[in-house]
Design a protein around this motif. Structure first.
Motif, PDB file in Angstrom:
ATOM      1  N   ILE A   1     -57.532  64.492  23.592  1.00 28.82           N
ATOM      2  CA  ILE A   1     -57.013  63.511  24.578  1.00 28.82           C
ATOM      3  C   ILE A   1     -55.541  63.721  24.691  1.00 28.82           C
ATOM      4  O   ILE A   1     -54.748  62.999  23.958  1.00 28.82           O
TER       5      ILE A   1
ATOM      6  N   LEU B   1     -62.129  59.110  15.387  1.00 23.32           N
ATOM      7  CA  LEU B   1     -60.779  59.340  16.485  1.00 23.32           C
ATOM      8  C   LEU B   1     -59.495  59.639  15.732  1.00 23.32           C
ATOM      9  O   LEU B   1     -59.308  58.505  15.032  1.00 23.32           O
TER      10      LEU B   1
ATOM     11  N   ASP C   1     -64.048  63.741  15.968  1.00 22.81           N
ATOM     12  CA  ASP C   1     -64.842  63.984  17.011  1.00 22.81           C
ATOM     13  C   ASP C   1     -63.661  64.134  18.203  1.00 22.81           C
ATOM     14  O   ASP C   1     -63.920  64.620  19.334  1.00 22.81           O
ATOM     15  N   TYR C   2     -62.527  63.151  18.209  1.00 25.32           N
ATOM     16  CA  TYR C   2     -61.589  63.232  19.284  1.00 25.32           C
ATOM     17  C   TYR C   2     -60.203  62.881  18.648  1.00 25.32           C
ATOM     18  O   TYR C   2     -60.032  62.339  17.612  1.00 25.32           O
TER      19      TYR C   2
ATOM     20  N   PHE D   1     -63.941  69.445  17.985  1.00 28.06           N
ATOM     21  CA  PHE D   1     -63.581  68.147  18.472  1.00 28.06           C
ATOM     22  C   PHE D   1     -62.865  68.321  19.912  1.00 28.06           C
ATOM     23  O   PHE D   1     -62.289  69.418  20.278  1.00 28.06           O
ATOM     24  N   VAL D   2     -62.546  67.305  20.322  1.00 26.04           N
ATOM     25  CA  VAL D   2     -61.581  67.267  21.628  1.00 26.04           C
ATOM     26  C   VAL D   2     -60.444  66.536  21.670  1.00 26.04           C
ATOM     27  O   VAL D   2     -60.379  65.498  20.988  1.00 26.04           O
TER      28      VAL D   2
ATOM     29  N   LEU E   1     -66.692  57.677  25.876  1.00 26.45           N
ATOM     30  CA  LEU E   1     -66.812  58.631  24.912  1.00 26.45           C
ATOM     31  C   LEU E   1     -66.768  57.975  23.466  1.00 26.45           C
ATOM     32  O   LEU E   1     -67.211  58.777  22.370  1.00 26.45           O
TER      33      LEU E   1
ATOM     34  N   ARG F   1     -61.575  71.797  25.822  1.00 27.50           N
ATOM     35  CA  ARG F   1     -61.387  70.780  24.902  1.00 27.50           C
ATOM     36  C   ARG F   1     -60.290  69.716  24.975  1.00 27.50           C
ATOM     37  O   ARG F   1     -60.020  69.125  24.119  1.00 27.50           O
TER      38      ARG F   1
ATOM     39  N   THR G   1     -67.458  56.797  15.982  1.00 31.88           N
ATOM     40  CA  THR G   1     -67.062  57.839  16.341  1.00 31.88           C
ATOM     41  C   THR G   1     -65.538  58.239  15.648  1.00 31.88           C
ATOM     42  O   THR G   1     -64.687  57.273  15.449  1.00 31.88           O
TER      43      THR G   1
END
Length: 511
Positions: free
Chosen positions: A305, A229, A269-270, A302-303, A222, A331, A227
């Motif tokens: 984790i 984060l 994004d994450y 956004f996702v 990912l 998500r 990206t």
């Protein structure tokens, strides 16, 4: 003649000297030293070995032990038995060692510049660490070992033995390619995840070599340079360092007593979070913030984790539902650990994510390690199915709750000017010292008093200077050592205070 025989016996005794601190059976120890002597070139092909009777007398072993060791080494091709002549070193083992090439003359060679060739390195990145001989310290307030008083030896042995039964071998000995042991997937799906309010299909679960490999796999799939984060500040250094290998734009997000702070959340994004017990502060993300976080994730695309860090370790109140259980728009990627409360060395974790993501992660994992040990997966599936996991978790919770209380009392007694919040769960306490204190300096000073702590600066992407924080882990220290350990730590604090002109009394002697 007698002197020559004595010399030979002495030589054999030196060659076959058994280790002094091995826990292996004597037969395995003897086989090991014979193999090492052969492969190390101390016993040449065709060399005659002492008879089993003579070697048994030299090493003070039973003749049956020596005979059984010899026979096993004959079966494995290291030795040859010649009737009425004795036992000799075989020539076969030496075929396993390639001869080193010899050049006619010494010449200078141009070696690669390895430093410039290494594209990704973490050797200079701050992280949690401990000295090599950390087990010799009497007060290890760190993470790193199982608790011998809590480890379910008989239960886990039973599951391993059952997995080794002939009828069970077909369940785990084949190459699983990209798959996992089905029984373990079912136990995760039907026994573990529902307790966190998570319901998933088997196609949405992947077993990993601990949570650490889960982070690595997700980073490979990912993340890339640029990206965005989001990462908690302070946060979990092992996850941060793993993600950093893919060079994302890491954006710090503050945490407080209710977990991650959502005000002024940057464009992402994450977002990586530890909502159950925030690492390292132990704060639990409130339900209101969980719901708000999922709304923001959908609104801003956004996702999340979610590392469900120490979710099973809860001392009071009802468990907060996992973010994944509240997710209605796919998500949240959920990372869990199977082995953390049992032993950090077992290395079993899992990822729950949409099936399309899991399918790609399976192929990626296959390229790295194919799959985690199928034997361990099968044994742990039995461990779960027989209820051992739940009973062990309850014992750990009771033990950790006791240790947290003991540590809190000792902190008040010996370090009254230090701040901390009593955690609702987990196995650690996040401590803030006086403003003049630096946790890294304290960690070094504490070692001289036999105390190991985890300095706080490694948890920050941009640590304050000085950084007065440190973490006390309670999973590796015996309960009866906690008070004495924090008393010893107070001596280290006093030494640092005096070196900086701070007024601080010497700690009182323990009764």
């Amino acid at each position: 003649m007698r002197n020559i025989q004595d010399i030979r016996n002495t030589l054999w005794t030196q060659i076959f000297a058994l280790p002094q601190d091995s826990n292996l059976p004597l037969q395995l120890q003897l086989r090991s030293v014979v193999v090492q002597a052969i492969l190390g070139g101390r016993l040449a092909p065709g060399a005659a070995l002492p008879s089993s009777r003579d070697l048994a007398a030299m090493l003070a072993l039973s003749r049956n032990t020596v005979s059984a060791s010899y026979q096993q080494l004959v079966d494995e091709g290291f030795l040859e038995a010649k009737p009425r002549h004795g036992v000799f070193v075989s020539s076969v083992p030496h075929q396993l060692i390639a001869d080193a090439p010899h050049s006619g003359a010494a010449t200078a060679h141009l070696t690669p510049q390895w430093r410039s060739r290494m594209l990704r390195t973490l050797s200079q990145v701050p992280t949690l660490s401990k000295p090599d001989a950390w087990r010799q310290y009497p007060y290890p307030f760190i993470y790193g070992t199982h608790d011998p008083q809590l480890f379910p030896v008989e239960d886990f042995r039973e599951c391993c033995v059952r997995s080794l039964a002939r009828a069970q071998l077909p369940q785990w000995t084949p190459d699983f390619e990209t798959d996992d042991v089905p029984d373990l997937i079912e136990q995760i799906r039907l026994r573990l995840l529902p307790k966190r309010g998570v319901f998933a299909m088997k196609e949405e679960i992947l077993v990993t070599v601990g949570a650490q490999q889960a982070f690595h796999l997700l980073a490979e799939l990912l993340l890339d340079r640029g990206t965005r984060l989001g990462f908690e500040e302070p946060g979990y250094p092992h996850a941060r360092n793993t993600f950093s290998l893919r060079k994302p734009q890491c954006l710090s997000v503050s945490v407080d007593s209710e977990g991650i702070v959502l005000d002024q959340l940057p464009a992402l994004d994450y977002l990586f979070v530890t909502p159950s017990h925030q690492s390292p502060t132990t704060a639990t993300l409130s339900l209101e913030r969980r719901q708000r976080l999922l709304q923001l994730a959908e609104q801003r695309d956004f996702v999340v984790i979610e590392d469900d860090y120490e979710a099973e370790n809860l001392y009071e109140g009802n468990p907060m539902p996992a973010l994944k259980s509240l997710d209605r728009s796919e998500r949240v990627i959920y990372v869990g650990s199977l082995s953390k409360s049992l032993s950090p060395a077992l290395r079993l974790g899992y990822i729950v994510a949409p099936s399309a993501v899991i399918a790609e992660l399976r192929v990626l994992r296959h390229a790295m390690v194919r799959h985690p040990s199928a034997f361990l997966q099968h044994a742990y599936a039995l461990f779960l199915s027989l209820g051992h996991h739940e009973s062990h978790a309850r014992r750990v919770n009771t033990a950790m709750q006791e240790r947290v209380q003991l540590a809190a009392q000792a902190l008040v007694r010996h370090l009254a000017d230090f701040d901390f919040h009593l955690p609702r769960g987990g196995a650690s306490i996040w401590v803030r010292g006086p403003a003049w204190l630096d946790g890294s300096e304290l960690a070094l000073a504490a070692r001289r008093h036999g105390v190991l702590i985890e300095p706080g600066d490694v948890f920050f992407a941009a640590p304050p200077h000085p950084c007065p924080f440190f973490r006390l882990r309670l999973s590796s220290i015996a309960p009866d050592q906690i008070d004495a350990g924090l008393h010893a730590l107070s001596y280290a604090v006093t030494e640092l205070a005096q070196s900086r002109g701070q007024v601080r009394k010497l700690p009182a002697q323990l009764d």
